[in-house]
Design a protein around this motif. Structure first.
Motif, short mmCIF file in Angstrom:
data_model
loop_
_atom_site.label_atom_id
_atom_site.label_comp_id
_atom_site.label_asym_id
_atom_site.label_seq_id
_atom_site.Cartn_x
_atom_site.Cartn_y
_atom_site.Cartn_z
N CYS A 188 41.83 46.93 -39.57
CA CYS A 188 42.46 47.32 -38.31
C CYS A 188 42.06 48.73 -37.96
O CYS A 188 41.48 49.46 -38.77
CB CYS A 188 43.98 47.19 -38.38
N LYS A 189 42.37 49.13 -36.74
CA LYS A 189 42.20 50.51 -36.31
C LYS A 189 43.48 51.27 -36.62
O LYS A 189 44.49 50.69 -37.02
CB LYS A 189 41.87 50.56 -34.83
N THR A 190 43.46 52.57 -36.40
CA THR A 190 44.64 53.38 -36.72
C THR A 190 45.84 53.01 -35.85
O THR A 190 46.98 53.24 -36.25
CB THR A 190 44.33 54.88 -36.55
N ASP A 191 45.58 52.42 -34.67
CA ASP A 191 46.69 52.00 -33.82
C ASP A 191 47.16 50.59 -34.14
O ASP A 191 48.00 50.04 -33.44
CB ASP A 191 46.31 52.10 -32.33
N GLY A 192 46.62 50.01 -35.23
CA GLY A 192 47.03 48.68 -35.65
C GLY A 192 46.28 47.54 -35.01
O GLY A 192 46.54 46.38 -35.33
N ALA A 193 45.35 47.81 -34.11
CA ALA A 193 44.57 46.75 -33.46
C ALA A 193 43.76 46.00 -34.51
O ALA A 193 43.13 46.60 -35.38
CB ALA A 193 43.65 47.34 -32.39
N LEU A 194 43.75 44.67 -34.42
CA LEU A 194 43.10 43.83 -35.41
C LEU A 194 41.61 43.69 -35.12
O LEU A 194 41.17 43.71 -33.97
CB LEU A 194 43.73 42.44 -35.42
#
Length: 287
Positions: A188-194
Motif C-alpha cells: 500500500c501507499k502511506t495513505d493506505g491506498a492498495l
C-alpha cells in the motif's frame, strides 16, 4: 491451556492433522486461531472447513479472500470464471451449514492473552489498530444482516475499491473497502491506498515480492507507525514465506509459509512470550 495461531491452509487437511498431532492439541482446553483461506488451491478445502468447524469455539478463523469469494458466489457477485474455486463446496450436502458458518467469521480479532490482533492480509497504514477493529466489526455486522449483505456485495460487484472513501462515505461503501483491504492487501501507499499485482507488473516489479526501497508503495507493515506493544498476525503472502518482523516497537508475524506450494504449515504459540513457531513440511499441491 495452549494458544496457537495457524497460517493459511488452502485445503491441506493432512498437514493440518499432522500439525495438530505435533502440537498435542487438546480440544478440551487449547485454543486455535486461523488466519483464513482454509479452502481453495489444495486437495481438500471441504475437509479443512469441516475439521475447523467441528472444533466449535476452540477455533477462531478470520475471513480470508477465499472465504469472501465463497460468500460472493452465494450472493451473485463472483464472476463465473472464478466459480472453479468452489466446485466441491457447490456440491456439498452441508453447503448451507458451511455458508452460515463462514458468514459468522470475524474480519479481525484480538487474542486476549498475547494482545495480538489477527487479520488475513493486512491493515492500511493510516488506521490505528483500534480503529481497524471498529471498522472490521462494522463490516462484519453488514455481512451478518440479510439485507445488508446483498447490498454490500452489490457494491463490491461494481469493482474492488482501492482507496478508503473515509467517514463521509456510506457505511456500506466504507465496509466494502474495509473488507477488501483486510482480506487482500499486501502493498500500500502511506495513505493506505492498495496496490494490485497488475500495477506491479506494469511497473516492472515482481508482484509477490517486496519492492525495492524507494518505491512509493511498500508492504503494509513497513508503512505503519507502530506503537509499543502492538502485535499483528496475518497470512496471505505465501510467496515470501514465514515473516517475523520487529518494528521497534511493534511486531508483525506473517504465518502463511506456503504450505500448498510445497512450503510449510506454520503454527505460532501465543501464550508463550517468546512466540515459538512449529512447522510441518508439505509436498506441495500447486506448481
Amino acid at each position: 491451556m495452549a494458544i496457537y495461531a495457524i497460517g493459511d491452509l488452502h485445503g491441506c487437511v493432512d498437514e493440518l492433522k499432522q500439525l495438530l498431532d505435533r502440537l498435542n492439541f487438546d480440544p478440551a482446553s487449547d485454543q486455535l486461531y486461523f488466519t483464513g483461506d482454509l479452502l481453495s488451491r489444495g486437495p481438500d478445502g471441504l475437509g479443512c472447513m469441516r475439521l475447523v468447524q467441528s472444533l466449535g469455539s476452540r477455533a477462531v478463523t478470520t475471513l480470508g479472500n477465499h472465504e469472501v469469494r465463497l460468500l460472493a458466489l452465494e450472493h451473485g457477485a463472483l464472476p463465473t470464471k472464478e466459480h472453479h474455486w468452489h466446485t466441491d463446496y457447490l456440491q456439498a450436502e452441508d453447503r448451507d451449514q458451511l455458508y452460515r458458518w463462514v458468514r459468522q467469521m470475524p474480519l479481525m480479532v484480538q487474542e486476549p492473552v498475547s494482545g495480538a490482533y489477527m487479520v488475513h492480509a493486512g491493515i492500511p497504514a493510516h488506521w490505528s489498530l483500534s480503529e481497524a477493529q471498529s471498522l472490521a466489526d462494522q463490516a462484519v455486522a453488514h455481512l451478518r444482516d440479510d439485507d445488508d449483505v446483498m447490498a454490500l456485495f452489490g457494491v463490491l460487484k461494481r469493482g474492488l475499491p482501492l482507496r478508503d472513501p473515509g467517514p463521509a462515505a456510506t457505511k456500506l461503501e466504507r465496509s466494502a473497502f474495509v473488507m477488501t483491504a483486510l482480506t487482500r492487501m499486501r502493498l500500500c501507499k502511506t495513505d493506505g491506498a492498495l496496490i494490485w499485482p497488475k500495477q506491479l507488473k506494469k511497473d516492472g516489479v515482481e508482484p509477490y515480492a517486496f519492492p525495492p526501497l524507494g518505491y512509493p508503495y511498500q508492504p503494509w507493515f513497513k508503512q505503519r507507525t507502530w506503537q509499543a506493544g502492538e502485535k499483528v498476525l496475518y497470512g496471505h503472502w505465501a510467496m515470501v514465506g514465514l515473516q517475523l518482523h520487529h518494528h521497534n516497537p511493534g511486531q508483525s508475524f506473517g504465518l502463511d509459509s506456503g504450505c500448498v506450494y510445497g512450503g510449510q504449515l506454520t503454527a505460532m504459540q501465543l501464550d508463550d512470550p517468546s512466540h515459538p513457531t512449529i512447522q510441518i513440511d508439505c509436498p506441495g499441491y500447486v506448481g
